[in-house]
Motif scaffolding. Sequence first.
Motif, PDB file in Angstrom:
ATOM      1  N   PHE A  34      46.816 -63.512 -52.106  1.00 37.49           N
ATOM      2  CA  PHE A  34      47.241 -64.680 -52.773  1.00 37.49           C
ATOM      3  C   PHE A  34      47.316 -65.966 -52.076  1.00 37.49           C
ATOM      4  O   PHE A  34      47.656 -65.924 -50.840  1.00 37.49           O
ATOM      5  N   LYS A  89      38.106 -56.724 -47.483  1.00 38.80           N
ATOM      6  CA  LYS A  89      39.537 -56.763 -47.579  1.00 38.80           C
ATOM      7  C   LYS A  89      40.032 -56.743 -48.995  1.00 38.80           C
ATOM      8  O   LYS A  89      39.087 -57.468 -49.753  1.00 38.80           O
ATOM      9  N   GLY A  90      41.186 -56.787 -49.368  1.00 41.35           N
ATOM     10  CA  GLY A  90      41.724 -57.015 -50.489  1.00 41.35           C
ATOM     11  C   GLY A  90      41.910 -58.477 -51.094  1.00 41.35           C
ATOM     12  O   GLY A  90      42.184 -59.216 -50.132  1.00 41.35           O
ATOM     13  N   PRO A  91      42.304 -58.794 -52.323  1.00 38.00           N
ATOM     14  CA  PRO A  91      42.411 -60.179 -52.637  1.00 38.00           C
ATOM     15  C   PRO A  91      43.723 -60.524 -51.974  1.00 38.00           C
ATOM     16  O   PRO A  91      44.720 -59.563 -52.012  1.00 38.00           O
ATOM     17  N   TYR A 124      43.164 -66.151 -55.914  1.00 39.73           N
ATOM     18  CA  TYR A 124      43.065 -65.398 -54.808  1.00 39.73           C
ATOM     19  C   TYR A 124      41.945 -65.547 -53.942  1.00 39.73           C
ATOM     20  O   TYR A 124      40.997 -66.087 -54.626  1.00 39.73           O
ATOM     21  N   GLN A 153      39.511 -63.311 -51.317  1.00 41.00           N
ATOM     22  CA  GLN A 153      39.029 -62.091 -50.928  1.00 41.00           C
ATOM     23  C   GLN A 153      37.872 -62.178 -49.857  1.00 41.00           C
ATOM     24  O   GLN A 153      36.819 -62.650 -50.020  1.00 41.00           O
ATOM     25  N   GLU A 163      32.005 -55.365 -46.787  1.00 40.97           N
ATOM     26  CA  GLU A 163      31.589 -55.037 -48.193  1.00 40.97           C
ATOM     27  C   GLU A 163      30.772 -56.193 -48.589  1.00 40.97           C
ATOM     28  O   GLU A 163      30.771 -57.095 -48.410  1.00 40.97           O
ATOM     29  N   SER A 164      29.920 -55.523 -49.844  1.00 46.37           N
ATOM     30  CA  SER A 164      29.137 -56.572 -50.344  1.00 46.37           C
ATOM     31  C   SER A 164      29.558 -57.318 -51.432  1.00 46.37           C
ATOM     32  O   SER A 164      28.587 -57.806 -52.434  1.00 46.37           O
ATOM     33  N   VAL A 165      30.730 -57.550 -51.613  1.00 48.17           N
ATOM     34  CA  VAL A 165      31.312 -58.531 -52.838  1.00 48.17           C
ATOM     35  C   VAL A 165      30.847 -59.779 -52.633  1.00 48.17           C
ATOM     36  O   VAL A 165      30.663 -60.327 -51.602  1.00 48.17           O
ATOM     37  N   GLY A 166      30.422 -60.383 -53.759  1.00 46.74           N
ATOM     38  CA  GLY A 166      29.899 -61.661 -53.750  1.00 46.74           C
ATOM     39  C   GLY A 166      28.419 -61.796 -53.888  1.00 46.74           C
ATOM     40  O   GLY A 166      28.060 -62.893 -53.861  1.00 46.74           O
ATOM     41  N   LEU A 167      27.493 -60.660 -53.660  1.00 43.04           N
ATOM     42  CA  LEU A 167      26.104 -61.011 -53.706  1.00 43.04           C
ATOM     43  C   LEU A 167      25.571 -61.521 -54.979  1.00 43.04           C
ATOM     44  O   LEU A 167      24.617 -62.283 -55.006  1.00 43.04           O
ATOM     45  N   PHE A 213      38.991 -66.053 -56.453  1.00 39.34           N
ATOM     46  CA  PHE A 213      39.079 -65.385 -57.982  1.00 39.34           C
ATOM     47  C   PHE A 213      40.369 -66.130 -58.722  1.00 39.34           C
ATOM     48  O   PHE A 213      41.335 -66.402 -58.088  1.00 39.34           O
TER      49      PHE A 213
END
Lengths: 114, 113
Positions: free
Chosen positions: A46, A42-44, A36, A38, A2-6, A89
Amino acid sequence: GESVGLHLPTLSVQEGDNSIINCAYSNSASDYFIWYKQESGKGPQFIIDIRSNMDKRQGQRVTVLLNKTVKHLSLQIAATQPGDSAVYFCAENSPKAAGNKLTFGGGTRVLVKP
Amino acid sequence: NAGVTQTPKFRILKIGQSMTLQCAQDMNHNYMYWYRQDPGMGLKLIYYSVGAGITDKGEVPNGYNVSRSTTEDFPLRLELAAPSQTSVYFCASTGRKGWETQYFGPGTRLLVL
């Protein structure tokens, strides 16, 4: 993955060094805070939490510090490892929040250099 | 416990199609949530539920619907899919009000073309 964080703030850390990730929150009524992690695709997940009646809490290689005076939260990761590369996060919860909702920060990307 | 599970993992939809994203938890949690996460962004709350039969809107509810007929399941319905709904969707749950983390599912990646 996933491109989360770009477009997120990025912290580059040398493997073995300590990392410090910061988070400012706005609601002075918040009494519970969570960090969290991530990983890509993947999902966040804890990591650690802290209640407002504490200013420090330690876990395995992680420490969370809470400064209620300036509404600031930080996550310290000791001896950062390649597996710590992820987006982190912070989240806050207020007892008055309808539905027990969390308010999330924007996130910080941590890149661990070997 | 399996925790929070989501299906499907990935889906491609054409504009105007509809679909249901499934979410289930086996922790007997009352509180459940749907978030969307766009690339490079944080989590935005779509809908949430405080118990079976009770749902409420979050920050970005337009274009979505939910139902909560059982404690375990919290499906998210997309009617008339639009490209703006291309995102990764996460379901989460927590057991009580206050001082407990939310547990997240693995996410559903949705592409609307």
